[in-house]
Design an enzyme around this catalytic site. Structure first.
Site, PDB file in Angstrom:
ATOM      1  N   GLU A   5      -5.116  -5.284  10.642  1.00 29.90           N
ATOM      2  CA  GLU A   5      -4.136  -4.207  10.819  1.00 29.90           C
ATOM      3  C   GLU A   5      -4.423  -3.468  12.113  1.00 29.90           C
ATOM      4  OE1 GLU A   5      -2.245  -2.969   6.923  1.00 29.90           O
ATOM      5  OE2 GLU A   5      -4.095  -1.822   7.033  1.00 29.90           O
ATOM      6  N   GLU A  21      -6.704   4.503   7.884  1.00 27.89           N
ATOM      7  CA  GLU A  21      -6.553   5.936   7.561  1.00 27.89           C
ATOM      8  C   GLU A  21      -7.819   6.472   6.911  1.00 27.89           C
ATOM      9  OE1 GLU A  21      -2.856   5.521   5.466  1.00 27.89           O
ATOM     10  OE2 GLU A  21      -1.848   5.071   7.356  1.00 27.89           O
ATOM     11  N   HIS A  76      -9.324   0.790   5.075  1.00 28.66           N
ATOM     12  CA  HIS A  76      -8.036   1.068   5.719  1.00 28.66           C
ATOM     13  C   HIS A  76      -8.256   2.026   6.887  1.00 28.66           C
ATOM     14  CE1 HIS A  76      -3.968   2.469   6.395  1.00 28.66           C
ATOM     15  NE2 HIS A  76      -3.577   1.371   5.787  1.00 28.66           N
ATOM     16  N   LYS A 104       0.034   4.262  -0.362  1.00 30.09           N
ATOM     17  CA  LYS A 104      -0.631   5.454   0.217  1.00 30.09           C
ATOM     18  C   LYS A 104      -0.427   6.664  -0.701  1.00 30.09           C
ATOM     19  CE  LYS A 104       0.169   3.438   4.701  1.00 30.09           C
ATOM     20  NZ  LYS A 104       0.108   3.591   6.130  1.00 30.09           N
ATOM     21  N   SER A 143       3.572  -2.166  10.415  1.00 26.62           N
ATOM     22  CA  SER A 143       5.020  -2.111  10.585  1.00 26.62           C
ATOM     23  C   SER A 143       5.718  -3.430  10.243  1.00 26.62           C
ATOM     24  CB  SER A 143       5.378  -1.637  11.999  1.00 26.62           C
ATOM     25  OG  SER A 143       4.876  -0.322  12.212  1.00 26.62           O
ATOM     26  N   GLY A 169       2.391   2.215  10.760  1.00 30.88           N
ATOM     27  CA  GLY A 169       3.299   3.346  10.590  1.00 30.88           C
ATOM     28  C   GLY A 169       3.990   3.777  11.871  1.00 30.88           C
ATOM     29  N   ASN A 219       0.868  -1.187   0.000  1.00 28.36           N
ATOM     30  CA  ASN A 219       0.000   0.000   0.000  1.00 28.36           C
ATOM     31  C   ASN A 219       0.899   1.229   0.000  1.00 28.36           C
ATOM     32  OD1 ASN A 219      -1.834   2.014   0.463  1.00 28.36           O
ATOM     33  ND2 ASN A 219      -2.270   1.418   2.596  1.00 28.36           N
TER      34      ASN A 219
HETATM   35  C1  PEP Z   1      -0.703   0.037   6.084  1.00 29.59           C
HETATM   36  O1  PEP Z   1      -0.867   1.242   5.968  1.00 29.59           O
HETATM   37  O2  PEP Z   1      -1.511  -0.742   5.591  1.00 29.59           O
HETATM   38  C2  PEP Z   1       0.457  -0.392   6.845  1.00 29.59           C
HETATM   39  C3  PEP Z   1       0.465  -1.613   7.282  1.00 29.59           C
HETATM   40  O3  PEP Z   1       1.458   0.530   7.049  1.00 29.59           O
HETATM   41  P1  PEP Z   1       2.902   0.255   7.729  1.00 29.59           P
HETATM   42  O4  PEP Z   1       3.423  -1.015   7.128  1.00 29.59           O
HETATM   43  O5  PEP Z   1       3.711   1.443   7.366  1.00 29.59           O
HETATM   44  O6  PEP Z   1       2.661   0.128   9.198  1.00 29.59           O
END
Ligand code: PEP
Length: 253
Positions: free
Chosen positions: A167, A97, A95, A11, A213, A173, A9
């Site tokens: 997630e 976000e 997601h 973003k 992460s 992040g 992803n």
């Molecule tokens: C994501 O935004 O789906 C995600 C898992 O981000 P990150 O790997 O940066 O934590």
């Protein structure tokens, strides 16, 4: 039996030149066994035409969001019909976000998922608890409610096109990854939910991937968990580390 799945992803990152460099230097050099693993990446909408024309054939494309409305007078939106027409097979929906910054509720995510599946798109449906939910013992209640809102909209057959992405919001992040045991605990809960709420076929066939992460350092340990079928990767998907994460999933348990 389940093919591993790794999604990147991207973003709202990258200029076109940066996306071109990522495709040429990382994505088009990925080597993996397509019988064992599916890989998809999600650039921003504007970069999709170039990416679609230049990406290696084994890597699929995803978009990061789709509209709650169909084609028509909805300024600024992109509908699932247009996504399908453009030949993009995957959509990331729900997601955290989108939930956090754009007010997407469980109901909106459920409806968007149905619209996408009605167009025969495949969906990475994201669920996950916030830190406060976890600390107050609400993790499974939150996830159950997120899944139930999707279930309400779908037929049993449509679940074959859904990948569930667990997630935890506190891990996205932040550099804080769920431990393999923490991830497995929730993945097992989701698999149990699929069995009791959708059926044995969905329980056995649905990929449940982990996001939060994920890096080249923790991917190999996470993938050992029996109910973890791959990753949704944010930050590390913009770097050469993505190749190591795909390699870890390709190696498998
Ligand atoms: C994501 O935004 O789906 C995600 C898992 O981000 P990150 O790997 O940066 O934590």
């Amino acid at each position: 039996m389940r093919r591993y799945f790794v999604g990147g992803n991207w973003k709202c990152n990258n200029t076109l030149a940066q996306t071109q460099s990522l495709i040429n230097s990382v994505i088009n050099k990925l080597v993996f066994d397509t019988n064992k693993i599916e890989v998809a990446v999600a650039p921003i909408f504007l970069h999709l035409p170039w990416v679609q024309a230049n990406i290696q054939k084994n890597v699929q494309l995803a978009i990061q969001n789709s509209s709650l409305t169909k084609m028509g007078a909805y300024t600024g939106e992109i509908s699932v019909e247009q996504v399908k027409d453009f030949g993009i097979p995957w959509v990331i929906l729900g997601h955290s976000e989108r939930r956090q910054f754009y007010g997407e509720t469980n109901e909106i995510v459920g409806k968007k998922t149905r619209l996408a599946l009605d167009q025969q798109l495949s969906v990475m449906a994201c669920v996950g608890e916030k830190l406060a939910d976890r600390e107050s013992g609400q993790t499974t209640n939150v996830i159950q409610a997120q899944l139930a809102a999707i279930k309400k909209e779908l037929t049993i057959e449509q679940w074959s096109k859904v990948v569930v992405a667990y997630e935890p919001v506190w891990a996205i992040g932040t550099g804080k990854t769920a431990s393999p045991e923490q991830a497995q605990e929730v993945h097992a809960f989701i698999r149990g939910w699929l069995k009791s709420q959708i059926g044995t076929q969905a329980e056995q066939a649905t990929r449940i991937i982990y996001g939060g992460s994920v890096t080249e350092k923790n991917a190999a340990d996470l993938i050992k968990q029996p109910d973890l079928d791959g990753f949704l990767v944010g930050g590390a998907a913009l770097k050469p580390a993505f190749a190591d994460i795909v390699a870890a999933a390709n190696k498998g348990r």
